[in-house]
Motif scaffolding. Structure first.
Motif, short mmCIF file in Angstrom:
data_model
loop_
_atom_site.label_atom_id
_atom_site.label_comp_id
_atom_site.label_asym_id
_atom_site.label_seq_id
_atom_site.Cartn_x
_atom_site.Cartn_y
_atom_site.Cartn_z
N MET A 1 0.82 -1.21 0.00
CA MET A 1 0.00 0.00 0.00
C MET A 1 0.86 1.26 0.00
N LEU A 2 1.91 1.25 0.84
CA LEU A 2 2.77 2.43 0.90
C LEU A 2 3.49 2.66 -0.42
N VAL A 3 4.00 1.59 -1.03
CA VAL A 3 4.69 1.72 -2.31
C VAL A 3 3.73 2.23 -3.39
N ALA A 4 2.52 1.66 -3.42
CA ALA A 4 1.53 2.09 -4.41
C ALA A 4 1.14 3.54 -4.18
N ASN A 5 0.97 3.92 -2.91
CA ASN A 5 0.60 5.30 -2.60
C ASN A 5 1.70 6.27 -3.02
N ALA A 6 2.98 5.90 -2.72
CA ALA A 6 4.09 6.76 -3.11
C ALA A 6 4.19 6.91 -4.62
N ALA A 7 4.01 5.80 -5.34
CA ALA A 7 4.09 5.86 -6.80
C ALA A 7 2.98 6.72 -7.38
N LEU A 8 1.77 6.54 -6.87
CA LEU A 8 0.64 7.33 -7.37
C LEU A 8 0.81 8.81 -7.06
N LEU A 9 1.31 9.11 -5.85
CA LEU A 9 1.53 10.51 -5.51
C LEU A 9 2.63 11.13 -6.38
N ARG A 10 3.68 10.36 -6.67
CA ARG A 10 4.74 10.88 -7.54
C ARG A 10 4.19 11.22 -8.92
N VAL A 11 3.35 10.34 -9.45
CA VAL A 11 2.75 10.60 -10.75
C VAL A 11 1.82 11.81 -10.67
N GLY A 12 1.05 11.89 -9.60
CA GLY A 12 0.11 12.99 -9.49
C GLY A 12 0.77 14.34 -9.28
N LEU A 13 1.90 14.36 -8.56
CA LEU A 13 2.58 15.61 -8.25
C LEU A 13 3.70 15.94 -9.23
N ALA A 14 3.91 15.12 -10.25
CA ALA A 14 4.97 15.37 -11.22
C ALA A 14 4.86 16.75 -11.88
N PRO A 15 3.65 17.20 -12.31
CA PRO A 15 3.57 18.55 -12.88
C PRO A 15 4.00 19.64 -11.91
N LEU A 16 3.69 19.47 -10.63
CA LEU A 16 4.09 20.47 -9.64
C LEU A 16 5.60 20.48 -9.45
N GLN A 17 6.24 19.31 -9.52
CA GLN A 17 7.69 19.25 -9.41
C GLN A 17 8.36 19.91 -10.62
N ARG A 18 7.80 19.69 -11.80
CA ARG A 18 8.36 20.35 -12.99
C ARG A 18 8.23 21.86 -12.87
N LEU A 19 7.10 22.31 -12.35
CA LEU A 19 6.90 23.75 -12.18
C LEU A 19 7.88 24.30 -11.15
N ALA A 20 8.14 23.56 -10.07
CA ALA A 20 9.09 24.01 -9.05
C ALA A 20 10.49 24.13 -9.64
N ARG A 21 10.89 23.18 -10.49
CA ARG A 21 12.22 23.27 -11.12
C ARG A 21 12.29 24.48 -12.04
N ALA A 22 11.20 24.73 -12.78
CA ALA A 22 11.19 25.90 -13.65
C ALA A 22 11.30 27.20 -12.85
N MET A 23 10.64 27.25 -11.69
CA MET A 23 10.73 28.44 -10.84
C MET A 23 12.15 28.62 -10.31
N ALA A 24 12.79 27.51 -9.93
CA ALA A 24 14.12 27.59 -9.34
C ALA A 24 15.17 28.03 -10.36
N THR A 25 14.97 27.72 -11.63
CA THR A 25 15.97 28.03 -12.66
C THR A 25 15.60 29.26 -13.49
N ALA A 26 14.51 29.93 -13.16
CA ALA A 26 14.09 31.09 -13.95
C ALA A 26 15.11 32.22 -13.81
N ASP A 27 15.48 32.82 -14.94
CA ASP A 27 16.43 33.93 -14.98
C ASP A 27 15.97 34.88 -16.08
N LEU A 28 15.63 36.11 -15.70
CA LEU A 28 15.10 37.06 -16.67
C LEU A 28 16.14 37.46 -17.72
N LEU A 29 17.43 37.29 -17.41
CA LEU A 29 18.48 37.60 -18.38
C LEU A 29 18.75 36.44 -19.34
N ARG A 30 18.19 35.27 -19.04
CA ARG A 30 18.36 34.10 -19.89
C ARG A 30 17.01 33.45 -20.12
#
Length: 331
Positions: free
Chosen positions: A45-74
């Motif tokens: 159950m824990l493994v399945a829950n972790a996998a499902l949450l990772r899939v569900g939160l993947a867009p949020l993680q991608r957005l967080a990486r984009a926020m962390a690397t944002a540079d107005l000069l680049r």
């Protein structure tokens, strides 16, 4: 987001309940075999829950990486807006915020650079008209005095006269850097050749290469190309320890114009970008050009400024064209 996480956890719990009501039963007291089954089931159950949450939160993680690397000069590509719900709305809002910040930065940077160019022109004009003319008058007076002075004093006066002449040449050189008169009068090609000759010294050989038949650039774009070349060669002369440098203006294979400045010095290494490079990036953004500063293979640094479909910068207008006629009369 709330409902997605809730439904994922609810699905795992429903599966567990169905298993308990079906083939899996628990007696009292719990037998060792049943405890083992429950432990395995909990781990699953824990493994399945972790996998499902990772899939569900993947867009949020991608957005967080984009926020962390944002540079107005680049500017980089924006994170893709996928799916529906809060994450898609948050991603779209983040992209809109970046667009607005880049636009506002371009406008404000354009105003600052316009004011900077105007101030440079004013200082150059004052150096030429005030200090330059004063030193010229001093030279004439000293020549007159030297010719009439007795022999023991004449040599000292000659040395002072040479020192004043050297100071006058240095002031004229500073004025030319502040206000590129060659660029206004003869165009970018001649200005770059003059710039290469100015930086060529006994310890540094700068070779210019201008491709024939280049597309025409407007006045503001030419000024950006000149300032980037000037800053690049200044960095080469001050920091690189190079013996040779190349200044090239060329046509790009896909259309447009590219500026290349490279040297055989010690390279950029891991040093942080200074105010000069940041200023070049701001100028490049104003005309929609791409600026790359990187280490060369085999040693040295390479600066590339490339623009496709040359056009005037937004929010950046040099006031030189309006003042040029009046200043020409003054000179």
């Amino acid at each position: 987001m709330y409902w997605r996480i809730f439904l994922l956890n609810a699905a795992v719990l429903v599966v567990a309940v169905l298993l308990l009501l079906g083939p899996v039963t628990v007696s009292t007291p719990v037998l060792h075999g049943e405890a083992l089954v429950l432990g395995v089931g909990l781990a699953a159950m824990l493994v399945a829950n972790a996998a499902l949450l990772r899939v569900g939160l993947a867009p949020l993680q991608r957005l967080a990486r984009a926020m962390a690397t944002a540079d107005l000069l680049r500017p980089r590509s924006r994170p893709a807006v996928t799916g529906h719900g809060e994450i898609a709305e948050l991603t779209a809002s983040f992209n809109a915020m970046l667009d607005r910040l880049e636009s506002e930065r371009a406008t404000s940077s354009g105003r600052v650079l316009t004011a900077l160019e105007g101030e440079r022109r004013r200082i150059a004009q004052e150096l030429h008209d005030e200090i330059g003319q004063t030193l010229t008058a001093v030279l004439l007076q000293m020549k007159h005095t030297t010719d009439r002075a007795p022999a023991p004093v004449r040599e000292d006066l000659t040395q002072v006269q040479e020192a004043v002449r050297s100071s006058l040449e240095e002031i004229r050189r500073i004025a030319r850097r502040l206000r590129p008169g060659v660029l206004e009068e003869l165009g970018l090609h001649s200005a770059l050749r003059a710039l290469a000759a100015e930086f060529t010294t006994p310890g540094l050989d700068v070779r210019p290469h201008i491709d024939p038949g280049l597309p025409a650039l407007d006045q503001d774009t030419e000024l950006v190309f000149y300032r980037v070349a000037q800053e690049s060669l200044t960095n080469v002369a001050r920091h690189s320890g190079a013996g040779r440098a190349e200044l090239r203006l060329r046509s790009l294979p896909h259309g447009g114009v590219g500026l290349l400045v490279r040297d055989d010095g010690k390279g950029v290494g891991g040093a942080a970008e200074g105010a000069g490079i940041r200023g070049m990036r701001e100028r490049a953004l104003l005309i929609g050009a791409d600026l790359t500063v990187a280490a060369r293979r085999g040693g040295g640094t390479e600066v590339r400024l490339e623009i496709t479909g040359p056009q005037g910068p937004q929010g950046y207008r040099d006031s030189s064209s309006e003042e040029h006629g009046a200043e020409e009369q003054t000179r």
